[in-house]
Write an enzyme that holds these catalytic residues in place. Structure first.
Site, short mmCIF file in Angstrom:
data_model
loop_
_atom_site.label_atom_id
_atom_site.label_comp_id
_atom_site.label_asym_id
_atom_site.label_seq_id
_atom_site.Cartn_x
_atom_site.Cartn_y
_atom_site.Cartn_z
N HIS A 95 -6.92 -9.18 -15.11
CA HIS A 95 -7.49 -7.89 -15.50
C HIS A 95 -8.57 -7.42 -14.55
O HIS A 95 -8.58 -6.27 -14.09
CB HIS A 95 -8.03 -8.02 -16.93
CG HIS A 95 -8.50 -6.76 -17.55
ND1 HIS A 95 -9.80 -6.32 -17.46
CD2 HIS A 95 -7.86 -5.84 -18.32
CE1 HIS A 95 -9.94 -5.18 -18.13
NE2 HIS A 95 -8.78 -4.87 -18.66
N ASP A 106 -6.21 -7.37 -0.15
CA ASP A 106 -6.44 -5.95 -0.34
C ASP A 106 -7.81 -5.65 -0.94
O ASP A 106 -8.12 -4.50 -1.22
CB ASP A 106 -5.36 -5.38 -1.27
CG ASP A 106 -4.80 -4.04 -0.78
OD1 ASP A 106 -5.31 -3.53 0.23
OD2 ASP A 106 -3.87 -3.52 -1.41
N ASP A 143 -16.08 -8.38 -15.63
CA ASP A 143 -14.73 -8.51 -16.15
C ASP A 143 -14.33 -9.98 -16.19
O ASP A 143 -15.18 -10.85 -16.38
CB ASP A 143 -13.77 -7.69 -15.28
CG ASP A 143 -12.63 -7.08 -16.07
OD1 ASP A 143 -11.76 -7.84 -16.55
OD2 ASP A 143 -12.58 -5.84 -16.22
N VAL A 157 -24.44 5.47 -19.96
CA VAL A 157 -23.25 5.12 -19.19
C VAL A 157 -22.35 6.33 -18.99
O VAL A 157 -22.51 7.36 -19.64
CB VAL A 157 -22.46 3.99 -19.89
CG1 VAL A 157 -23.33 2.77 -20.09
CG2 VAL A 157 -21.87 4.47 -21.22
N ASN A 188 -9.40 1.68 -26.65
CA ASN A 188 -7.97 1.91 -26.86
C ASN A 188 -7.57 2.00 -28.32
O ASN A 188 -6.46 1.66 -28.69
CB ASN A 188 -7.16 0.76 -26.23
CG ASN A 188 -7.23 0.74 -24.72
OD1 ASN A 188 -7.77 1.66 -24.12
ND2 ASN A 188 -6.71 -0.29 -24.12
N GLN A 196 0.85 -1.18 0.00
CA GLN A 196 0.00 0.00 0.00
C GLN A 196 0.89 1.23 0.00
O GLN A 196 1.36 1.70 0.98
CB GLN A 196 -0.98 0.07 1.14
CG GLN A 196 -1.78 1.36 1.08
CD GLN A 196 -3.04 1.28 1.85
OE1 GLN A 196 -3.68 0.27 1.97
NE2 GLN A 196 -3.42 2.39 2.40
N TYR A 226 -23.01 4.73 -25.59
CA TYR A 226 -24.36 4.77 -25.03
C TYR A 226 -24.53 5.97 -24.11
O TYR A 226 -23.68 6.26 -23.26
CB TYR A 226 -24.67 3.49 -24.24
CG TYR A 226 -24.71 2.23 -25.06
CD1 TYR A 226 -24.81 2.25 -26.45
CD2 TYR A 226 -24.65 0.98 -24.43
CE1 TYR A 226 -24.85 1.08 -27.18
CE2 TYR A 226 -24.69 -0.19 -25.16
CZ TYR A 226 -24.79 -0.15 -26.53
OH TYR A 226 -24.83 -1.31 -27.25
N SER A 229 -9.10 0.74 -19.72
CA SER A 229 -9.60 -0.19 -18.70
C SER A 229 -9.16 0.23 -17.31
O SER A 229 -9.85 -0.05 -16.32
CB SER A 229 -9.06 -1.61 -18.96
OG SER A 229 -9.76 -2.26 -19.98
N ILE A 276 -1.28 -2.02 3.58
CA ILE A 276 -0.53 -2.95 2.74
C ILE A 276 -0.90 -2.70 1.27
O ILE A 276 -1.97 -2.17 0.97
CB ILE A 276 -0.83 -4.43 3.08
CG1 ILE A 276 -2.32 -4.75 2.88
CG2 ILE A 276 -0.39 -4.78 4.48
CD1 ILE A 276 -2.64 -6.22 2.95
N VAL A 313 -1.80 -1.44 -2.13
CA VAL A 313 -2.24 -0.16 -2.69
C VAL A 313 -3.56 0.23 -2.05
O VAL A 313 -4.12 -0.51 -1.24
CB VAL A 313 -2.40 -0.25 -4.22
CG1 VAL A 313 -1.06 -0.51 -4.90
CG2 VAL A 313 -3.42 -1.32 -4.61
N ASN A 355 -5.54 -0.37 4.25
CA ASN A 355 -5.14 -1.31 5.31
C ASN A 355 -3.64 -1.37 5.56
O ASN A 355 -3.14 -2.34 6.13
CB ASN A 355 -5.65 -2.71 4.96
CG ASN A 355 -5.17 -3.17 3.59
OD1 ASN A 355 -4.45 -2.45 2.90
ND2 ASN A 355 -5.57 -4.37 3.21
#
Length: 401
Positions: free
Chosen positions: A169, A147, A138, A283, A267, A105, A280, A347, A184, A186, A182
């Site tokens: 991913h 984490d 995903d 979103v 991308n 983290q 759309y 992403s 630790i 990230v 926490n």
């Protein structure tokens, strides 16, 4: 894939959204090779009963039944059987299924850059958790990652009953949105938010349109619990409509149920208008910028790849359909197997905004998806350069949320 970057999900075929049905045949379906289809039925019909009837009468091999975001089912059928379905008055449309592929983290620079360390959650202070639920559509999640606060989920990939991430991913996306505070690893934009694994892509990052609709259908069925959904996936396709019996209709119904959907712009370094679901209206579509040091000013040193700090990412889609931008280059986050990794792509930008949506909803419960989008745009900044179009989208800033 561009270098070490995991690319945003690309559809292998164009998702032309057709609301029509195939011309009817009166002859019974003959045995032969099968293909995959999505069969939309009229709301007055029971999709499960229709699917069962078509298994008996048309030889359909049913894989999913949809009851919430769409009314219908997905199945393998002979082309003749699929054509004959238009003679059934209960059937609204028959659509070909499509193959999809994935897009790609300490306090990571991106978390710092969007102001998450100054938000109401104070990401990075080693305490607290955001009381909101986020679904990650995903490759699955690593439920044992220390984490991540993974509380459940569903698998929509045939032949596997687990939502375990066999790619990495999905777990990476989840960490950017909501890694725990926490001390630790990230920390995410909405630290410790409850995460729901919605596995719609396989270990290789591929899946079917029917699997994505399965995931949206599941999220919609749990809309009383899940407030935010992240979809770091997409591909070429048309805008469709909220009555197209396909992906757009499913998202329309789900947002109407109160779920805020955040999606990657893509991308391909082109206008996002040709990509779904990025185009759309329902979103929140997110492009990517390069940020190496978590600060404005353009002086950060490149880390995992060559680039210029605080500029539009050279791979990111753009255009008027894009609502916000966020860091998407050399983003460090959680990885399957309990680890961490740095990768790039829109992403990676999208879950920054999904976490921001969760932050806003934690203090504005009941806000509609449109209100969430407006709030995030209103608090954004413009301290970045290089937008390839004439309208610069706001850079996410959650410091005031």
């Amino acid at each position: 894939m561009r270098g070490t970057r995991i690319a945003v999900v690309t559809f292998a075929a164009s998702l032309a959204l057709s609301g029509g049905v195939v011309p009817a045949l009166t002859a019974a379906a003959a045995p032969g090779p099968t293909a995959k289809y999505i069969v939309a039925v009229h709301p007055s019909a029971d999709p499960g009963a229709v699917a069962a009837d078509h298994e008996r009468s048309r030889g359909a091999s049913v894989t999913h039944v949809y009851r919430h975001a769409l009314t219908g089912y997905a199945a393998s059928l002979t082309p003749a059987a699929a054509t004959s379905l238009s003679a059934d008055p209960r059937v609204a449309a028959v659509l070909p299924d499509r193959v999809v592929r994935m897009s790609a983290q300490s306090v990571p620079p991106g978390i710092d850059r969007v102001g998450a360390d100054d938000s109401s959650a104070v990401a990075g202070d080693g305490r607290g958790a955001v009381d909101v639920d986020i679904a990650v559509l995903d490759t699955g999640l690593d439920p044992k990652h220390r984490d991540l606060n993974v509380v459940g989920g569903v698998n929509c990939i045939q032949g596997n009953n687990s939502y375990l991430d066999l790619n990495g991913h999905g777990t990476h996306v989840a960490g950017t949105a909501a890694a725990k505070d926490n001390n630790i690893g990230v920390v995410g934009v909405a630290p410790g938010a409850r995460l729901w694994a919605v596995r719609v892509l396989d270990a290789g990052g591929s899946g079917l349109w029917s699997s994505i609709i399965c995931g949206i259908d599941w999220v919609t069925a749990h809309a009383d619990t899940i407030e935010v959904a992240n979809m770091s996936l997409g591909g070429s396709g048309g805008e469709g409509s909220c009555t197209d019996h396909g992906l757009r209709e499913a998202i329309c119904r789900s947002t109407s149920a109160g779920v805020a959907y955040v999606v990657s712009a893509g991308n391909a370094a082109t206008n996002a208008a040709g990509f779904v679901p990025a185009t759309y209206e329902e979103v929140i579509t997110v492009s990517a910028i390069t940020d190496f040091d978590g600060q404005p000013g353009g002086v950060g040193t490149p880390t995992c790849q060559i680039g210029y700090d605080d500029t539009f990412a050279n791979f990111s889609n753009y255009g008027p359909d894009v609502d916000l931008t966020a860091p998407g280059v050399c983003v460090t986050s959680t990885w399957r197997g309990g680890g961490y990794r740095s990768i790039s792509g829109t992403s990676m930008a999208s879950p920054h905004v999904a976490g921001a949506a969760a932050l806003f909803l934690s203090t504005h419960p009941g806000a509609t998806p449109a209100q969430v989008r407006a709030a995030l745009r209103d608090t954004g900044t413009t301290n970045w350069v290089g937008d390839p179009d004439t309208t610069q989208e706001p850079l996410l800033n959650v410091a005031s949320l």
